[in-house]
Motif scaffolding. Structure first.
Motif, mmCIF file in Angstrom:
data_model
loop_
_atom_site.group_PDB
_atom_site.id
_atom_site.type_symbol
_atom_site.label_atom_id
_atom_site.label_comp_id
_atom_site.label_asym_id
_atom_site.label_seq_id
_atom_site.Cartn_x
_atom_site.Cartn_y
_atom_site.Cartn_z
ATOM 1 N N ASP A 112 0.828 -1.314 0.079
ATOM 2 C CA ASP A 112 -0.149 0.060 0.055
ATOM 3 C C ASP A 112 0.897 1.414 -0.034
ATOM 4 O O ASP A 112 1.560 1.483 0.967
ATOM 5 C CB ASP A 112 -0.812 0.057 1.160
ATOM 6 C CG ASP A 112 -1.968 1.430 1.324
ATOM 7 O OD1 ASP A 112 -2.044 1.983 0.105
ATOM 8 O OD2 ASP A 112 -2.556 1.301 2.170
ATOM 9 N N PHE A 113 0.915 2.194 -1.082
ATOM 10 C CA PHE A 113 1.606 3.302 -1.148
ATOM 11 C C PHE A 113 0.816 4.485 -1.101
ATOM 12 O O PHE A 113 1.204 5.568 -1.300
ATOM 13 C CB PHE A 113 2.459 3.209 -2.671
ATOM 14 C CG PHE A 113 3.331 2.089 -2.846
ATOM 15 C CD1 PHE A 113 4.675 2.146 -1.880
ATOM 16 C CD2 PHE A 113 3.107 1.274 -3.760
ATOM 17 C CE1 PHE A 113 5.289 0.927 -2.354
ATOM 18 C CE2 PHE A 113 3.992 -0.013 -3.631
ATOM 19 C CZ PHE A 113 5.103 0.038 -3.020
ATOM 20 N N GLY A 114 -0.304 4.126 -0.471
ATOM 21 C CA GLY A 114 -1.363 5.329 -0.413
ATOM 22 C C GLY A 114 -2.025 5.665 -1.380
ATOM 23 O O GLY A 114 -1.888 5.026 -2.427
ATOM 24 N N PRO A 115 -3.040 6.688 -1.540
ATOM 25 C CA PRO A 115 -3.998 6.978 -2.424
ATOM 26 C C PRO A 115 -3.543 7.563 -3.758
ATOM 27 O O PRO A 115 -3.653 7.725 -4.819
ATOM 28 C CB PRO A 115 -4.935 7.980 -1.980
ATOM 29 C CG PRO A 115 -4.228 8.704 -0.677
ATOM 30 C CD PRO A 115 -3.241 7.656 -0.345
ATOM 31 N N ALA A 116 -2.200 8.355 -3.728
ATOM 32 C CA ALA A 116 -2.051 9.244 -4.817
ATOM 33 C C ALA A 116 -1.260 8.505 -5.962
ATOM 34 O O ALA A 116 -1.640 8.837 -7.096
ATOM 35 C CB ALA A 116 -0.852 10.472 -4.079
ATOM 36 N N ILE A 117 -0.428 7.483 -5.670
ATOM 37 C CA ILE A 117 0.257 6.840 -6.910
ATOM 38 C C ILE A 117 -0.697 6.180 -7.644
ATOM 39 O O ILE A 117 -0.574 6.290 -8.913
ATOM 40 C CB ILE A 117 1.324 5.915 -5.954
ATOM 41 C CG1 ILE A 117 2.536 6.785 -5.565
ATOM 42 C CG2 ILE A 117 1.744 4.824 -7.161
ATOM 43 C CD1 ILE A 117 3.635 5.817 -4.611
ATOM 44 N N PRO A 118 -1.646 5.356 -7.002
ATOM 45 C CA PRO A 118 -2.485 4.644 -7.830
ATOM 46 C C PRO A 118 -3.448 5.618 -8.725
ATOM 47 O O PRO A 118 -3.822 5.731 -10.036
ATOM 48 C CB PRO A 118 -3.533 3.657 -7.083
ATOM 49 C CG PRO A 118 -3.252 4.260 -5.673
ATOM 50 C CD PRO A 118 -1.870 4.859 -5.690
ATOM 51 N N VAL A 119 -4.100 6.735 -8.036
ATOM 52 C CA VAL A 119 -4.658 7.934 -8.845
ATOM 53 C C VAL A 119 -3.739 8.491 -10.024
ATOM 54 O O VAL A 119 -4.327 8.726 -11.105
ATOM 55 C CB VAL A 119 -5.113 8.810 -7.773
ATOM 56 C CG1 VAL A 119 -5.705 10.214 -8.665
ATOM 57 C CG2 VAL A 119 -6.203 8.370 -7.008
ATOM 58 N N ALA A 120 -2.651 8.661 -9.867
ATOM 59 C CA ALA A 120 -1.589 9.215 -10.763
ATOM 60 C C ALA A 120 -1.342 8.317 -11.940
ATOM 61 O O ALA A 120 -1.456 8.607 -13.072
ATOM 62 C CB ALA A 120 -0.125 9.749 -10.091
ATOM 63 N N ILE A 124 -2.413 8.984 -15.790
ATOM 64 C CA ILE A 124 -1.612 8.730 -17.193
ATOM 65 C C ILE A 124 -2.433 7.699 -18.147
ATOM 66 O O ILE A 124 -2.367 8.087 -19.397
ATOM 67 C CB ILE A 124 -0.387 8.157 -16.603
ATOM 68 C CG1 ILE A 124 0.443 8.984 -15.882
ATOM 69 C CG2 ILE A 124 0.362 7.620 -17.929
ATOM 70 C CD1 ILE A 124 1.786 8.485 -15.173
ATOM 71 N N ALA A 125 -2.880 6.736 -17.622
ATOM 72 C CA ALA A 125 -3.823 5.665 -18.382
ATOM 73 C C ALA A 125 -4.934 6.361 -19.357
ATOM 74 O O ALA A 125 -5.186 5.938 -20.394
ATOM 75 C CB ALA A 125 -4.135 4.300 -17.792
ATOM 76 N N SER A 126 -5.595 7.144 -18.567
ATOM 77 C CA SER A 126 -6.855 7.503 -18.913
ATOM 78 C C SER A 126 -6.739 9.013 -19.609
ATOM 79 O O SER A 126 -7.578 9.289 -20.524
ATOM 80 C CB SER A 126 -7.974 7.972 -17.804
ATOM 81 O OG SER A 126 -7.446 8.843 -16.937
ATOM 82 N N GLY A 127 -5.810 9.808 -19.333
ATOM 83 C CA GLY A 127 -5.566 11.033 -19.972
ATOM 84 C C GLY A 127 -6.378 12.210 -19.226
ATOM 85 O O GLY A 127 -6.709 13.462 -19.495
ATOM 86 N N ASP A 128 -6.916 11.762 -17.912
ATOM 87 C CA ASP A 128 -7.944 12.676 -17.174
ATOM 88 C C ASP A 128 -7.254 12.953 -15.710
ATOM 89 O O ASP A 128 -6.989 12.012 -14.903
ATOM 90 C CB ASP A 128 -9.102 12.083 -16.997
ATOM 91 C CG ASP A 128 -10.090 12.729 -16.233
ATOM 92 O OD1 ASP A 128 -9.901 13.930 -15.825
ATOM 93 O OD2 ASP A 128 -11.323 12.632 -15.943
#
Length: 201
Positions: A112-120, A124-128
């Motif tokens: 678990d690296f916290g919420p920011a890394i998966p959101v980032a 990148i994948a979605s462009g949003d």
């Protein structure tokens, strides 16, 4: 005054350093981008898939290990697992060296690296970037509010103490005020950092 500036600079440096530890650890994990690129390179036989994750000076070493790993992979399933693990470790080690950071071993998947890394990564994948903006604004607002409330809480303490109790209270006030200023400047420097300097090549 010099001591105060030194304390502020030290606090800022520590804050920026520890703020990046999750991102660095993310690069060290088996399911992180570097190890996964290394595994995909082996699966496809294309060393070019891993080369962008390490500095140009490391290309020869990566290519040498890549060739060895492909040969060992052909010796059976157990050998394949060993070759994959060894090549992932090599890729991550050289990636970290390119960042000027120490390699401390390949971390397990699912950390678990916290919420920011998966959101980032999703941005990148979605462009949003909407969710990235939201989480950063929320975290910044929380950090500012908590530190400023602490500043306001200590403002009644005299900055020219005359008793030991007043010295302790003044010390807490100074710490709160410097902490707030350092946090603000640290966030400004992080936001104003030159594009592309986050990961050194």
């Amino acid at each position: 005054m010099i001591r105060i500036k030194l304390l502020a600079a030290t606090t800022l440096a520590a804050g920026l350093l520890f703020g990046t530890q999750s991102a660095f650890a993310h690069c060290d994990s088996i399911d992180g981008p570097v190890a996964q690129a290394a595994l995909k390179a082996l699966d496809t036989g294309n060393v070019g898939l891993i080369l962008p994750y390490a500095p140009a000076a490391a290309e020869a070493e990566i290519e040498a290990h890549f060739g060895q790993a492909l040969k060992v992979r052909g010796l059976g399933s157990e050998a394949k697992g060993f070759a994959d693990r060894t090549f992932m470790e090599t890729a991550v080690r050289l990636h970290r060296a390119g960042e000027g950071a120490a390699y401390t071993g390949l971390k397990p998947a699912g950390m678990d690296f916290g919420p920011a890394i998966p959101v980032a990564e999703k941005a990148i994948a979605s462009g949003d970037m909407g969710n990235v903006r939201s989480i950063l604004v929320d975290e910044l607002q929380h950090g500012l509010n908590a530190r400023f409330e602490h500043v306001l809480h200590t403002r009644s303490s005299a900055l020219e103490p005359k008793t030991p109790a007043e010295v302790a209270a003044a010390r807490e006030r100074v710490s709160a005020e410097l902490g707030f200023v350092t946090f603000v400047e640290g966030m400004r420097q992080a936001a104003a950092g030159a594009l592309g300097n986050e990961h050194r090549e």
